[in-house]
Design a protein around this motif. Structure first.
Motif, short mmCIF file in Angstrom:
data_model
loop_
_atom_site.label_atom_id
_atom_site.label_comp_id
_atom_site.label_asym_id
_atom_site.label_seq_id
_atom_site.Cartn_x
_atom_site.Cartn_y
_atom_site.Cartn_z
N GLY A 166 0.80 -1.22 0.00
CA GLY A 166 0.00 0.00 0.00
C GLY A 166 0.82 1.27 0.00
N GLN A 167 2.11 1.16 0.28
CA GLN A 167 2.95 2.35 0.29
C GLN A 167 3.37 2.75 -1.12
N ARG A 168 3.70 4.03 -1.26
CA ARG A 168 4.14 4.61 -2.53
C ARG A 168 5.57 5.10 -2.35
N ILE A 169 6.48 4.46 -3.04
CA ILE A 169 7.90 4.71 -2.83
C ILE A 169 8.56 5.17 -4.12
N LEU A 188 4.43 10.90 -2.31
CA LEU A 188 5.13 9.67 -1.96
C LEU A 188 5.23 9.49 -0.45
N ASP A 189 5.26 8.24 -0.03
CA ASP A 189 5.48 7.94 1.39
C ASP A 189 6.96 8.00 1.73
N SER A 190 7.79 7.61 0.80
CA SER A 190 9.24 7.67 1.02
C SER A 190 9.96 7.65 -0.32
N VAL A 191 11.26 7.91 -0.26
CA VAL A 191 12.13 7.82 -1.43
C VAL A 191 13.32 6.94 -1.06
N TRP A 192 13.66 6.03 -1.96
CA TRP A 192 14.86 5.22 -1.79
C TRP A 192 15.91 5.67 -2.79
N TRP A 193 17.13 5.87 -2.32
CA TRP A 193 18.25 6.07 -3.21
C TRP A 193 18.82 4.71 -3.57
N LEU A 194 18.80 4.34 -4.84
CA LEU A 194 19.40 3.09 -5.29
C LEU A 194 20.83 3.39 -5.73
N VAL A 195 21.77 3.19 -4.81
CA VAL A 195 23.17 3.48 -5.09
C VAL A 195 23.74 2.28 -5.86
N SER A 196 24.11 2.50 -7.10
CA SER A 196 24.49 1.40 -7.98
C SER A 196 25.85 0.83 -7.60
N PRO A 197 26.02 -0.48 -7.76
CA PRO A 197 27.31 -1.11 -7.44
C PRO A 197 28.45 -0.64 -8.32
N GLY A 198 28.17 -0.21 -9.55
CA GLY A 198 29.21 0.17 -10.48
C GLY A 198 29.39 -0.88 -11.55
N ASN A 199 30.10 -0.52 -12.58
CA ASN A 199 30.30 -1.40 -13.73
C ASN A 199 31.65 -2.09 -13.65
N ARG A 259 11.98 9.57 6.06
CA ARG A 259 11.25 9.12 4.87
C ARG A 259 12.16 8.88 3.67
N VAL A 260 13.46 8.78 3.96
CA VAL A 260 14.43 8.51 2.90
C VAL A 260 15.31 7.35 3.34
N CYS A 261 15.48 6.36 2.47
CA CYS A 261 16.39 5.25 2.74
C CYS A 261 17.47 5.20 1.66
N ILE A 262 18.69 5.01 2.10
CA ILE A 262 19.83 4.86 1.20
C ILE A 262 20.13 3.37 1.12
N THR A 263 20.11 2.80 -0.06
CA THR A 263 20.27 1.35 -0.16
C THR A 263 21.17 0.94 -1.32
N GLY A 264 21.90 -0.13 -1.09
CA GLY A 264 22.69 -0.77 -2.13
C GLY A 264 22.05 -2.09 -2.55
N GLY A 289 2.51 -5.52 -3.58
CA GLY A 289 1.56 -4.55 -3.05
C GLY A 289 2.12 -3.15 -2.87
N VAL A 290 3.42 -2.98 -3.07
CA VAL A 290 4.05 -1.65 -2.97
C VAL A 290 4.04 -1.00 -4.35
N THR A 291 3.70 0.29 -4.40
CA THR A 291 3.75 1.05 -5.65
C THR A 291 5.09 1.77 -5.73
N PHE A 292 5.87 1.44 -6.74
CA PHE A 292 7.15 2.11 -6.96
C PHE A 292 7.00 3.14 -8.07
N VAL A 293 7.54 4.32 -7.83
CA VAL A 293 7.54 5.42 -8.79
C VAL A 293 8.98 5.69 -9.18
N TRP A 294 9.28 5.61 -10.47
CA TRP A 294 10.65 5.87 -10.92
C TRP A 294 10.86 7.37 -11.08
N LEU A 295 11.93 7.87 -10.47
CA LEU A 295 12.26 9.29 -10.51
C LEU A 295 13.46 9.51 -11.44
N MET A 296 13.39 10.55 -12.26
CA MET A 296 14.50 10.85 -13.16
C MET A 296 14.58 12.34 -13.44
#
Length: 237
Positions: free
Chosen positions: A46-49, A76-87, A112-117, A140-147
């Protein structure tokens, strides 16, 4: 935020406490876990991330600013930073993932912000792959792509970009003056009929894909590349 090989929640919209760690980090600290790279963020159905992907090499106030704006503008309920592993195929890559995660968490400490790898855990290389993995992990979670608007200009070059557009709401944040190129992009033209007006932006998180919204966001001139050029950040050798 490019489609290179990629990879805590409170409900108060008025929260301004940028020194409080997210729920996932508090829980991990209590358990004494040393899994800062592959830690799985918490989310409930039910959350919007919002998902903000990138190398964050290094993170800076511009990233924090658009995160605050996304929380406010897109419902949005929260924002996640998807910190990429790198190439791993590149000779000179970004700073180690652990370093970028630590720097990001030092910069942004907000309930309301999570930093994640998490992309190191899902072992996904492209945005579409990561989104599929998150769908399975968080039913059940709604993900919104930010760009950024610059990414919308070349969005049609991304792997499976139509699938992304058809399955996830898209929030586009732009500096004033970037509107023309983004609005004339191939993706914008094809999905013109699915665009929310700026005054409807708070509906994005509760809207069914395909839907997207473009908002102007005042930004500073700071960038990761400029910080690196000035010697303020060291990448891997």
């Amino acid at each position: 935020m490019f489609d290179f090989p990629s990879a805590c929640v409170t409900t108060s919209a008025e929260c301004r406490n940028w020194r409080a760690p997210c729920l996932a980090e508090r829980t991990a600290a209590r358990r004494g876990r040393d899994d800062v790279v592959q830690r799985r963020p918490y989310a409930r159905a039910g959350q919007r991330i919002g998902l903000l992907g990138g190398s964050f090499d290094p993170p800076h106030e511009g990233h924090a600013h658009i995160t605050r704006e996304a929380l406010k503008r897109f419902g949005l309920d929260s924002v996640w930073w998807l910190v990429s592993p790198g190439n791993p195929l590149k000779t000179h890559g970004p700073a180690p993932l652990e370093t970028r995660l630590a720097a990001s968490r030092a910069l942004v400490q907000h309930p309301r912000v999570c930093i994640t790898g998490i992309e190191a855990r899902t072992n996904t290389r492209y945005t579409a792959q990561t989104l599929r993995a998150l769908q399975k992990m968080y039913p059940g979670v709604t993900f919104v792509w930010l760009m950024g608007a610059d990414n919308l200009v070349q969005f049609d070059k991304w792997q499976e970009w139509r699938w992304i557009m058809e399955n996830f709401p898209i929030g586009v944040l732009a500096r004033p003056g970037e509107r023309l190129g983004a609005r004339n992009s191939r993706a914008a033209r094809i999905y013109r009929g699915y665009r929310l007006r700026g005054r409807e932006s708070r509906l994005l998180g509760s809207s069914k894909a395909p839907t997207w919204c473009f908002v102007n966001v005042p930004m500073t001139g700071i960038s990761s590349s400029l910080i690196r050029q000035r010697g303020g950040w060291r990448q891997s050798d």
